[in-house]
Design an enzyme around this catalytic site. Sequence first.
Site, PDB file in Angstrom:
ATOM      1  N   SER A 150       0.814  -1.214   0.000  1.00 42.66           N
ATOM      2  CA  SER A 150       0.000   0.000   0.000  1.00 42.66           C
ATOM      3  C   SER A 150       0.850   1.267   0.000  1.00 42.66           C
ATOM      4  O   SER A 150       0.484   2.267  -0.631  1.00 42.66           O
ATOM      5  CB  SER A 150      -0.950   0.008   1.203  1.00 42.66           C
ATOM      6  OG  SER A 150      -0.224  -0.020   2.422  1.00 42.66           O
TER       7      SER A 150
ATOM      8  N   HIS B 156      -6.393   8.163   1.832  1.00 36.72           N
ATOM      9  CA  HIS B 156      -5.873   6.821   2.068  1.00 36.72           C
ATOM     10  C   HIS B 156      -5.619   6.621   3.562  1.00 36.72           C
ATOM     11  O   HIS B 156      -5.261   7.560   4.282  1.00 36.72           O
ATOM     12  CB  HIS B 156      -4.570   6.589   1.271  1.00 36.72           C
ATOM     13  CG  HIS B 156      -3.408   7.402   1.763  1.00 36.72           C
ATOM     14  ND1 HIS B 156      -2.452   6.915   2.634  1.00 36.72           N
ATOM     15  CD2 HIS B 156      -3.042   8.678   1.499  1.00 36.72           C
ATOM     16  CE1 HIS B 156      -1.555   7.851   2.882  1.00 36.72           C
ATOM     17  NE2 HIS B 156      -1.887   8.930   2.211  1.00 36.72           N
TER      18      HIS B 156
ATOM     19  N   HIS C 164      -5.610   3.165   6.896  1.00 40.87           N
ATOM     20  CA  HIS C 164      -5.980   1.820   7.332  1.00 40.87           C
ATOM     21  C   HIS C 164      -7.353   1.863   8.015  1.00 40.87           C
ATOM     22  O   HIS C 164      -7.467   1.767   9.241  1.00 40.87           O
ATOM     23  CB  HIS C 164      -4.921   1.258   8.288  1.00 40.87           C
ATOM     24  CG  HIS C 164      -3.573   1.087   7.653  1.00 40.87           C
ATOM     25  ND1 HIS C 164      -3.410   0.495   6.420  1.00 40.87           N
ATOM     26  CD2 HIS C 164      -2.333   1.421   8.084  1.00 40.87           C
ATOM     27  CE1 HIS C 164      -2.129   0.460   6.119  1.00 40.87           C
ATOM     28  NE2 HIS C 164      -1.451   1.018   7.090  1.00 40.87           N
TER      29      HIS C 164
END
Length: 361
Positions: free
Chosen positions: A92, A146, A148
């Site tokens: 990522s 972006h 988690h």
Amino acid sequence: MGLLRVMMPPKLQLLALLAFAVAMFFLENQIQKLEESRGKLERAIARHEVREIEQRHTQDGLRERDTSWAASAPESDDDVVIIYNRVPKTASTSFTNIAYDLCGRNHYHVLHINTTKNNPVMSIQDQVRFVKNVTEWREMKPAFYHGHVSFLDFTKFGVKRKPIYINVIRDPIERLVSYYYFLRFGDDYRPGLRRRKQGDKKTFDECVSAGGSDCAPEKLWLQIPFFCGHYSECWNVGSQWALEQAKYNLVNEYMLVGVTEELEDFVMMLEAALPRFFKGATELYKTGKKSHLRKTSEKKPPTRESTAKLQQSGIWKMENEFYEFALEQFQFVRAHAVREKDGELYMLAQNFFYEKIYPKN
């Protein structure tokens, strides 16, 4: 050192040992304070950058649009928002670096969603705040978010214009092995940063053999809940409902989901589908210095025995089923978008046109 121990009386040896322990505790405490200070400084800098951008847009003469008109107006390229709710250890950072490298050239904003302790589940009040920010923060559009964070369904909050979701997933055992060594040895992105399990030299195979918690099958349960979302059942390890919901969201809520093992094809397809953001991404991926920047240090591939032991778990079977489902879908999309010639991949040109248009003028 041995000579000093012989010459030094036992009481002095004990005092020296205590002094050393106190010094180490003091150093650890100072390091922790420095880490906290660094985090505060990063947040302050981020707030300052946001204020600067908002002021610049205001000075350029951007004015708030009428709310009722905005609700019915067609969406332009400058209103687009992409959310990449990145799964840890799936390349990522490598992909996100491409977005950062292109944002100045292609004129969009990149924003990192930094949740406390990387918690992928937001509180209900933070969900509302986040949805409001993403949909109403006009100074930041077009935007690439972006972080988690698990999938969040914007329609639950009465939003008409949903963001475009994209993601990348990885073979579940390979992802777990990478994460295991990352916690112990870090990576080449920030090599000096102290990791949570630093100092633990036990290999992944030794962990599996000993039945350790860091390599237990339960640790495989991550990609399914990330796609399943903010429902409680998503985070119940081994939930069949969560698996089916993750599949549903992948097909219905994500524009494109790639796989780590075929990341270049994923980048190429995004450039063709969303050139407003990803124009130049394929060339950058092939030649740029940051494309493969983050690599886990000291990583050792697991033995067949360790792999076979994990594959006996029902949890692995579910995570692997989801991975295979995503891989099949990605390859299906790619087969209808990409062709190979002389060993090189290229995107197909537009393959439809309009005819028999009535009424005639």
